[in-house]
Design a protein around this motif. Structure first.
Motif, short mmCIF file in Angstrom:
data_model
loop_
_atom_site.label_atom_id
_atom_site.label_comp_id
_atom_site.label_asym_id
_atom_site.label_seq_id
_atom_site.Cartn_x
_atom_site.Cartn_y
_atom_site.Cartn_z
N HIS A 316 0.81 -1.22 0.00
CA HIS A 316 0.00 0.00 0.00
C HIS A 316 0.84 1.27 0.00
CE1 HIS A 316 -3.19 -2.87 1.22
NE2 HIS A 316 -3.85 -2.10 0.35
N CYS A 317 2.15 1.13 0.07
CA CYS A 317 3.02 2.31 0.05
C CYS A 317 3.60 2.48 -1.35
CB CYS A 317 4.18 2.16 1.03
SG CYS A 317 3.70 2.30 2.73
N PRO A 318 3.25 3.57 -2.03
CA PRO A 318 3.69 3.73 -3.42
C PRO A 318 5.21 3.76 -3.58
CG PRO A 318 2.43 5.66 -2.65
CD PRO A 318 2.41 4.66 -1.54
N SER A 319 5.94 4.12 -2.54
CA SER A 319 7.40 4.22 -2.70
C SER A 319 8.12 2.92 -2.36
CB SER A 319 7.94 5.32 -1.81
OG SER A 319 7.28 6.51 -2.08
N VAL A 320 7.34 1.89 -2.12
CA VAL A 320 7.96 0.57 -1.88
C VAL A 320 7.88 -0.22 -3.17
CG1 VAL A 320 7.84 -1.57 -0.58
CG2 VAL A 320 7.34 0.59 0.57
N LEU A 321 9.01 -0.86 -3.54
CA LEU A 321 9.03 -1.61 -4.80
C LEU A 321 8.69 -3.08 -4.60
CD1 LEU A 321 10.93 0.96 -5.19
CD2 LEU A 321 11.87 -0.31 -7.09
N GLY A 322 9.02 -3.61 -3.41
CA GLY A 322 8.71 -5.02 -3.17
C GLY A 322 9.08 -5.43 -1.77
N ALA A 323 8.51 -6.54 -1.32
CA ALA A 323 8.79 -7.04 0.03
C ALA A 323 8.48 -8.52 0.08
CB ALA A 323 7.93 -6.30 1.06
N ARG A 324 9.17 -9.21 0.95
CA ARG A 324 8.94 -10.65 1.12
C ARG A 324 9.55 -11.12 2.43
NH1 ARG A 324 13.55 -13.48 0.05
NH2 ARG A 324 12.34 -15.37 -0.15
N LEU A 325 9.09 -12.26 2.90
CA LEU A 325 9.75 -12.85 4.06
C LEU A 325 11.13 -13.30 3.62
CD1 LEU A 325 10.03 -16.22 4.18
CD2 LEU A 325 7.58 -16.05 4.31
N THR A 326 12.08 -13.35 4.54
CA THR A 326 13.42 -13.82 4.18
C THR A 326 13.83 -14.90 5.17
OG1 THR A 326 15.67 -13.11 3.61
CG2 THR A 326 14.69 -12.06 5.54
N GLY A 327 14.48 -15.94 4.67
CA GLY A 327 14.88 -17.05 5.54
C GLY A 327 13.79 -18.11 5.60
N ALA A 328 13.80 -18.87 6.67
CA ALA A 328 12.90 -20.03 6.75
C ALA A 328 11.43 -19.65 6.87
CB ALA A 328 13.29 -20.89 7.94
N GLY A 329 11.13 -18.46 7.41
CA GLY A 329 9.72 -18.07 7.62
C GLY A 329 9.25 -18.48 9.00
N PHE A 330 7.95 -18.70 9.16
CA PHE A 330 7.33 -19.03 10.46
C PHE A 330 7.61 -17.93 11.50
CE2 PHE A 330 8.93 -23.06 8.59
CZ PHE A 330 7.72 -23.67 8.32
N GLY A 331 7.67 -16.69 11.08
CA GLY A 331 8.08 -15.59 11.96
C GLY A 331 9.40 -15.06 11.44
N GLY A 332 10.11 -14.30 12.27
CA GLY A 332 11.40 -13.77 11.83
C GLY A 332 11.23 -12.49 11.03
N ALA A 333 12.02 -12.34 9.97
CA ALA A 333 12.13 -11.04 9.31
C ALA A 333 11.64 -11.03 7.87
CB ALA A 333 13.60 -10.60 9.35
N ALA A 334 11.32 -9.82 7.41
CA ALA A 334 11.00 -9.58 6.00
C ALA A 334 12.02 -8.59 5.46
CB ALA A 334 9.59 -9.01 5.88
N ILE A 335 12.22 -8.62 4.13
CA ILE A 335 13.03 -7.57 3.51
C ILE A 335 12.12 -6.69 2.67
CG2 ILE A 335 15.33 -8.61 3.50
CD1 ILE A 335 14.72 -9.65 0.66
N VAL A 336 12.45 -5.42 2.61
CA VAL A 336 11.63 -4.45 1.90
C VAL A 336 12.56 -3.60 1.04
CG1 VAL A 336 9.97 -2.57 2.18
CG2 VAL A 336 10.05 -4.41 3.88
N LEU A 337 12.27 -3.52 -0.25
CA LEU A 337 13.05 -2.67 -1.14
C LEU A 337 12.25 -1.39 -1.36
CD1 LEU A 337 15.57 -2.50 -3.04
CD2 LEU A 337 14.12 -3.48 -4.84
N LEU A 338 12.80 -0.26 -0.96
CA LEU A 338 12.02 0.97 -1.04
C LEU A 338 12.90 2.18 -1.32
CD1 LEU A 338 10.85 2.03 2.56
CD2 LEU A 338 12.91 0.75 2.07
#
Ligand code: GLA
Length: 382
Positions: A316-338
Motif C-alpha cells: 500500500h506504500c507507493p514508494s515501496v518496490l517489493g517485500a517478502r519474508l526472508t529465511g525459513a519463515g514461520f516468523g522472523g524477518a521480512a526484507i523491503v526494497l524501497l
C-alpha cells in the motif's frame, strides 16, 4: 559493524571475561536471502547476501585440550574437553560452537568469547554466523588451511549433527563467502557461486530488514516437515530433486503439488532477479519479491500473519518496490526494497498497521564481506 568496532568490542569482551588479550578477533556476518527460499535442500538456486551485522568471536589458544566459551548475549559460560564434545539441549548456543570444534578437530583448545550486533532468532542466520565466526577463528589460530567453501560445509554439518536441523547450505555459504556490495548466486547442486552486484543505493533505493520479533524456532517449527514434503514430491515425480522437475508437468495433487510448484517457480524467480538486478530494473526485482512472498504464503505455507502484514503494508506504500519474508519463515524477518526518502513514511505505516500491538524493529542493510579475521586498527587505538 565495521572492523574497528568489532575489534574493540571483541578485545574488550575478552579482557573482561578471560582477562588479557585475545590472539585474534573474527567477524562473521548474518545474511538476508534476496530470493530463492526453501530451494537449497532441493538442489535449487538462491541469492543471499551477507549483511553488515555480525557475530564477533575473540579467541586465544590454550595449552590444554579444552574449549571454554562465554556468550555475552546469553550471559552464559560453557566448556568441554575437545575429545568429548556432544550435542546439548536443543537450541543451546554452545551446540554451534561444539559442532564446529568437533568437525575441525583443532590440535589444542581455546578460550573464546562471543559478542556482536546480529539479532538472534530473527531469521538472519545468527547460528550460521556463529559457526562461521568460530570456524574462521580455529582455522586461523591453528593454521588449518581450510577454504571458505569447505568451512561453510563444516558449519552445515555441525548444524545438522549438533543442532539436529536438516538445513541446506545457503546460510553458511552466504556468511562465509559474502562480498561487499554483492549478492551471491548459489547453485546448490554444483555448490558454485557467482557474485552478483546488488547495490540499490546509487538508484536512491535501500533494503530494509523488518524484524517482526515473532521468534521462529527451526527445530520445533515446520521446517523439517517442509524438507520432507519436498523430498516426497520429488519421489512422487520420479526425479532426484525438484530442480529436475518440469513445472509444466507437475502430476501431483494437494499439498505436494503446492510444495513443488513453489520450488519450481522460486528457482525461476532467482533467474529473473539476477537478470533484473544486472539491468538495475529494480521494479522487476520488487515484483519478484512480492510474487515470492505470495508463493511462500500460499503454496509453501511458511509465512506468518505478522510477515503478511509487513508485506501488505508495503504493497500500500507507493514508494515501496517489493517485500517478502526472508529465511525459513514461520516468523522472523521480512526484507523491503524501497525509496530511501520513503523510509520514514513506511515505518509510520507499519506502526499504524499494528496499532502499536506488535513491536517491530527495522534497519537498513548493506551487502557485506563474509567471515574474516579483523585486523588490528592501524593506530592500535579504539
Ligand atoms: C533456513 C535454512 C536454509 C534455507 C532457508 C530457507 O535459513 O538454514 O538452509 O533452507 O531456511 O530458504
Amino acid at each position: 559493524m565495521n572492523d574497528r568496532e568489532a575489534w574493540v568490542l571483541g578485545q574488550h569482551a575478552f579482557g573482561t571475561s578471560f582477562g588479557g588479550v585475545a590472539d585474534g578477533v573474527y567477524a562473521a556476518p548474518g545474511r538476508v536471502n534476496l530470493i530463492g527460499e526453501h530451494t537449497d535442500y532441493q538442489q535449487g538456486l538462491c541469492l543471499p547476501a551477507a549483511i553488515d551485522r555480525h557475530t564477533v568471536v575473540a579467541a586465544r589458544r590454550r595449552t590444554d585440550r579444552r574449549v571454554v566459551a562465554y556468550s555475552q548475549a546469553q550471559g552464559c559460560w560453557a566448556t568441554s574437553p575437545l575429545g568429548d564434545l556432544r550435542p546439548g539441549p536443543s537450541g543451546w548456543w554452545f551446540n554451534y560452537v561444539a559442532g564446529v570444534c568437533e568437525a575441525l578437530r583443532p590440535p589444542w583448545g581455546c578460550d573464546l568469547v562471543v559478542v556482536g550486533d546480529l539479532p538472534v532468532g530473527a531469521g538472519l542466520s545468527s547460528s550460521a554466523s556463529l559457526e562461521m565466526a568460530v570456524g574462521t577463528a580455529l582455522n586461523d589460530l591453528f593454521g588449518l588451511g581450510i577454504n571458505p567453501e569447505n568451512l561453510a560445509l563444516v558449519g552445515q554439518r555441525a548444524e545438522n549433527a549438533f543442532a539436529g536441523v536438516s538445513t541446506g547450505i545457503m546460510d553458511q555459504f552466504a556468511c562465509a563467502l559474502g562480498r561487499e556490495g554483492m549478492a551471491l548466486l548459489l547453485d546448490t547442486r554444483t555448490r558454485s557461486t557467482v557474485p552478483i552486484p546488488f547495490d540499490p543505493e546509487p538508484s536512491g533505493l535501500t533494503l530494509l530488514v523488518v524484524d517482526t520479533q515473532v521468534e521462529r524456532q527451526l527445530v520445533s517449527g515446520g521446517y523439517q516437515a517442509r524438507f520432507e514434503e519436498a523430498q516426497a514430491a520429488a519421489r512422487a515425480l520420479g526425479v532426484a530433486s525438484l530442480r529436475d522437475a518440469d513445472p509444466a508437468h507437475l502430476s501431483l495433487d494437494g499439498v505436494l503439488l503446492r510444495r513443488a510448484r513453489h520450488i519450481c517457480s522460486e528457482n525461476e524467480r532467482v533467474r529473473l532477479v539476477v537478470a533484473a538486478a544486472g539491468r538495475r530494473a529494480w521494479d522487476e526485482v520488487g515484483q519478484a519479491f512480492y510474487a515470492s512472498h505470495q508463493s511462500l504464503r500460499d503454496d509453501y505455507e511458511v509465512s506468518h500473519p505478522a510477515l503478511d502484514r509487513v508485506v501488505e503494508t508495503a504493497m500500500h506504500c507507493p514508494s515501496v518496490l517489493g517485500a517478502r519474508l526472508t529465511g525459513a519463515g514461520f516468523g522472523g524477518a521480512a526484507i523491503v526494497l524501497l525509496r530511501q526518502d520513503a523510509e520514514g513514511d513506511f515505518r509510520q505505516a507499519l506502526g499504524a498497521a499494528w496499532r502499536g500491538r506488535l513491536p517491530f524493529r527495522a534497519w537498513r542493510v548493506h551487502p557485506s564481506r563474509g567471515a574474516h579475521r579483523v585486523e588490528v586498527p592501524a593506530d592500535g587505538k579504539p
